[in-house]
Design a protein around this motif. Structure first.
Motif, PDB file in Angstrom:
ATOM      1  N   PRO A 156       0.752  -1.326   0.139  1.00  0.00           N
ATOM      2  CA  PRO A 156       0.184   0.036   0.114  1.00  0.00           C
ATOM      3  C   PRO A 156       0.791   1.310   0.204  1.00  0.00           C
ATOM      4  CG  PRO A 156      -0.754  -1.544   1.509  1.00  0.00           C
ATOM      5  CD  PRO A 156       0.554  -2.035   1.125  1.00  0.00           C
ATOM      6  N   ARG A 157       0.347   2.242  -0.635  1.00  0.00           N
ATOM      7  CA  ARG A 157       1.118   3.561  -0.745  1.00  0.00           C
ATOM      8  C   ARG A 157       1.155   4.309   0.623  1.00  0.00           C
ATOM      9  NH1 ARG A 157      -3.715   6.227  -4.056  1.00  0.00           N
ATOM     10  NH2 ARG A 157      -3.773   4.078  -4.877  1.00  0.00           N
ATOM     11  N   GLU A 158       0.308   4.048   1.739  1.00  0.00           N
ATOM     12  CA  GLU A 158       0.488   4.552   3.039  1.00  0.00           C
ATOM     13  C   GLU A 158       1.689   3.893   3.466  1.00  0.00           C
ATOM     14  OE1 GLU A 158      -3.898   4.775   1.756  1.00  0.00           O
ATOM     15  OE2 GLU A 158      -2.367   3.031   1.875  1.00  0.00           O
ATOM     16  N   THR A 159       1.849   2.512   3.279  1.00  0.00           N
ATOM     17  CA  THR A 159       2.941   1.885   3.963  1.00  0.00           C
ATOM     18  C   THR A 159       4.318   2.375   3.614  1.00  0.00           C
ATOM     19  OG1 THR A 159       1.618  -0.176   4.345  1.00  0.00           O
ATOM     20  CG2 THR A 159       4.129  -0.239   4.364  1.00  0.00           C
ATOM     21  N   MET A 160       4.225   2.583   2.154  1.00  0.00           N
ATOM     22  CA  MET A 160       5.694   2.946   1.651  1.00  0.00           C
ATOM     23  C   MET A 160       5.774   4.653   2.193  1.00  0.00           C
ATOM     24  SD  MET A 160       5.432   2.044  -2.362  1.00  0.00           S
ATOM     25  CE  MET A 160       3.902   2.103  -2.731  1.00  0.00           C
ATOM     26  N   ALA A 161       4.850   5.352   2.267  1.00  0.00           N
ATOM     27  CA  ALA A 161       5.150   6.925   2.741  1.00  0.00           C
ATOM     28  C   ALA A 161       5.538   6.678   4.210  1.00  0.00           C
ATOM     29  CB  ALA A 161       3.911   7.609   2.767  1.00  0.00           C
ATOM     30  N   ASN A 162       5.058   5.732   5.038  1.00  0.00           N
ATOM     31  CA  ASN A 162       5.520   5.681   6.493  1.00  0.00           C
ATOM     32  C   ASN A 162       6.920   5.062   6.488  1.00  0.00           C
ATOM     33  OD1 ASN A 162       3.047   6.447   7.660  1.00  0.00           O
ATOM     34  ND2 ASN A 162       2.131   4.215   7.568  1.00  0.00           N
ATOM     35  N   TRP A 163       7.274   4.175   5.610  1.00  0.00           N
ATOM     36  CA  TRP A 163       8.687   3.795   5.689  1.00  0.00           C
ATOM     37  C   TRP A 163       9.663   4.943   5.518  1.00  0.00           C
ATOM     38  CZ3 TRP A 163       8.805  -1.142   1.975  1.00  0.00           C
ATOM     39  CH2 TRP A 163       8.202  -2.029   2.722  1.00  0.00           C
ATOM     40  N   ILE A 164       9.544   5.886   4.426  1.00  0.00           N
ATOM     41  CA  ILE A 164      10.336   7.150   4.414  1.00  0.00           C
ATOM     42  C   ILE A 164      10.343   8.010   5.504  1.00  0.00           C
ATOM     43  CG2 ILE A 164      10.635   8.924   2.741  1.00  0.00           C
ATOM     44  CD1 ILE A 164      11.220   6.208   1.389  1.00  0.00           C
ATOM     45  N   ILE A 165       9.116   8.106   5.895  1.00  0.00           N
ATOM     46  CA  ILE A 165       9.031   9.286   7.225  1.00  0.00           C
ATOM     47  C   ILE A 165       9.868   8.459   8.135  1.00  0.00           C
ATOM     48  CG2 ILE A 165       7.412  10.029   8.783  1.00  0.00           C
ATOM     49  CD1 ILE A 165       5.349  10.342   6.731  1.00  0.00           C
ATOM     50  N   TYR A 166       9.705   7.377   8.423  1.00  0.00           N
ATOM     51  CA  TYR A 166      10.569   6.433   9.687  1.00  0.00           C
ATOM     52  C   TYR A 166      11.827   6.555   9.403  1.00  0.00           C
ATOM     53  CZ  TYR A 166      11.840   2.983  13.046  1.00  0.00           C
ATOM     54  OH  TYR A 166      12.377   2.357  14.158  1.00  0.00           O
ATOM     55  N   THR A 167      12.420   6.060   8.347  1.00  0.00           N
ATOM     56  CA  THR A 167      13.918   6.243   8.110  1.00  0.00           C
ATOM     57  C   THR A 167      14.451   7.497   8.025  1.00  0.00           C
ATOM     58  OG1 THR A 167      13.296   6.278   5.728  1.00  0.00           O
ATOM     59  CG2 THR A 167      13.730   3.983   6.761  1.00  0.00           C
ATOM     60  N   ALA A 168      13.514   8.568   7.761  1.00  0.00           N
ATOM     61  CA  ALA A 168      14.193   9.942   7.558  1.00  0.00           C
ATOM     62  C   ALA A 168      14.145  10.411   9.113  1.00  0.00           C
ATOM     63  CB  ALA A 168      13.063  11.050   7.041  1.00  0.00           C
ATOM     64  N   GLU A 169      13.149  10.171   9.904  1.00  0.00           N
ATOM     65  CA  GLU A 169      13.416  10.495  11.524  1.00  0.00           C
ATOM     66  C   GLU A 169      14.397   9.625  11.999  1.00  0.00           C
ATOM     67  OE1 GLU A 169       9.343  10.078  12.702  1.00  0.00           O
ATOM     68  OE2 GLU A 169       8.712  11.904  12.025  1.00  0.00           O
ATOM     69  N   ASN A 170      14.745   8.656  11.909  1.00  0.00           N
ATOM     70  CA  ASN A 170      15.610   7.615  12.759  1.00  0.00           C
ATOM     71  C   ASN A 170      16.916   7.299  12.100  1.00  0.00           C
ATOM     72  OD1 ASN A 170      13.720   6.302  14.942  1.00  0.00           O
ATOM     73  ND2 ASN A 170      12.564   6.504  12.971  1.00  0.00           N
ATOM     74  N   TYR A 171      17.138   7.860  10.897  1.00  0.00           N
ATOM     75  CA  TYR A 171      18.379   7.419  10.213  1.00  0.00           C
ATOM     76  C   TYR A 171      18.864   8.831   9.711  1.00  0.00           C
ATOM     77  CZ  TYR A 171      17.034   2.540  10.868  1.00  0.00           C
ATOM     78  OH  TYR A 171      16.917   1.518  11.571  1.00  0.00           O
ATOM     79  N   PHE A 172      18.143   9.634   8.576  1.00  0.00           N
ATOM     80  CA  PHE A 172      18.613  10.621   7.853  1.00  0.00           C
ATOM     81  C   PHE A 172      18.848  11.791   8.647  1.00  0.00           C
ATOM     82  CE2 PHE A 172      16.502   8.129   4.203  1.00  0.00           C
ATOM     83  CZ  PHE A 172      17.830   7.534   3.892  1.00  0.00           C
ATOM     84  N   TYR A 173      18.169  12.014   9.488  1.00  0.00           N
ATOM     85  CA  TYR A 173      17.977  13.364  10.424  1.00  0.00           C
ATOM     86  C   TYR A 173      19.701  13.535  11.128  1.00  0.00           C
ATOM     87  CZ  TYR A 173      13.249  14.637  10.125  1.00  0.00           C
ATOM     88  OH  TYR A 173      12.073  14.942   9.378  1.00  0.00           O
ATOM     89  N   LEU A 174      19.894  12.013  11.556  1.00  0.00           N
ATOM     90  CA  LEU A 174      21.325  12.112  12.195  1.00  0.00           C
ATOM     91  C   LEU A 174      22.450  12.696  11.172  1.00  0.00           C
ATOM     92  CD1 LEU A 174      21.236   8.671  13.841  1.00  0.00           C
ATOM     93  CD2 LEU A 174      20.791  10.993  14.912  1.00  0.00           C
TER      94      LEU A 174
END
Length: 236
Positions: free
Chosen positions: A106-124
């Motif tokens: 689902p598209r919602e799942t893909m969006a949540n993946w990007i949000i999670y990885t951004a907040e927990n990995y990319f922000y660092l």
């Protein structure tokens, strides 16, 4: 060459290899393939301690999940991010393409993946790049409008801003950072460049005047426009 063709048609002697010559080139493509990887964890128990009523257990190590309780793998998440950000493929189209590959995502799942990885990995990584950018001698700054849907406390019609900051051509690794802000107030740039004390090249927007202990340099591309506007169209 087939083995039967390696014999002389006149005396039937076996021919010797001489050389090879280039004939042509062709391109081939291998379609994307999705794999389901199942992880199992082994559990062990000491039989001698079990006789005495003690439960001594040991478990095998397993790789940590990228996102807890999710089937997202690093390669899958990167694929979705590259399609969305790098190739500008909307989530709903990706959802359709995933179905073509034989599974539902689902598209919602893909969006949540990007949000999670951004907040927990990319922000660092972003924060570390921000620290490095503030150490440079020159920073280019600009801002552009954008709209955000379903932002808390704001309507979709309200104008937001994406502030952009880039390092100069100083021979070091270039850094380009985006900073989302709900307004165009000069305090946005002031906060982002709070400890920067070099040269800031920007346009004539008055908001940059709030920056302290910096040298403001005019954008030559903006200044160049005025010279062209001053020349009559018949002379250009």
């Amino acid at each position: 060459m087939p083995e039967e063709d390696k014999h002389c048609p006149y005396c039937n002697s076996k021919m010797e290899y001489m050389t090879e010559s280039f004939v042509r080139e062709e391109l081939r493509i291998t379609p994307a393939k999705v794999e389901r990887i199942h992880y199992y964890q082994e559990k062990w128990q000491c039989p001698e301690c079990r006789k005495d009523g003690d439960g001594i257990f040991a478990e095998s190590r397993i790789p940590a999940a990228l996102i807890p309780h999710s089937p997202a793998s690093p390669s899958m998440t990167v694929y979705v991010a590259m399609e969305k950000i790098g190739m500008a493929v909307p989530y709903y189209r990706q959802e359709f393409l995933m179905n073509q590959l034989g599974f539902t995502l689902p598209r919602e799942t893909m969006a949540n993946w990007i949000i999670y990885t951004a907040e927990n990995y990319f922000y660092l990584i972003y924060d570390r790049l921000h620290e490095e950018l503030l150490k440079r001698d020159l920073v280019h700054a600009d801002e552009t409008t954008c709209q955000v849907l379903r932002e808390k406390g704001r309507t979709a019609e309200q104008t937001s801003y994406m502030w952009l900051y880039a390092t100069g051509n100083d021979g070091l690794t270039p850094i380009v950072l985006y900073d989302y802000q709900p307004s165009r107030k000069g305090s946005c740039a002031q906060k982002f460049l709070e400890v920067f004390h070099g040269m800031v090249q920007c346009d004539g927007y008055q908001g940059y005047n709030r920056l302290e202990d910096v040298i403001l340099a005019c954008c030559l591309a903006h200044a160049r426009r005025k010279f062209f506007e001053a020349v009559p169209a018949s002379q250009t």
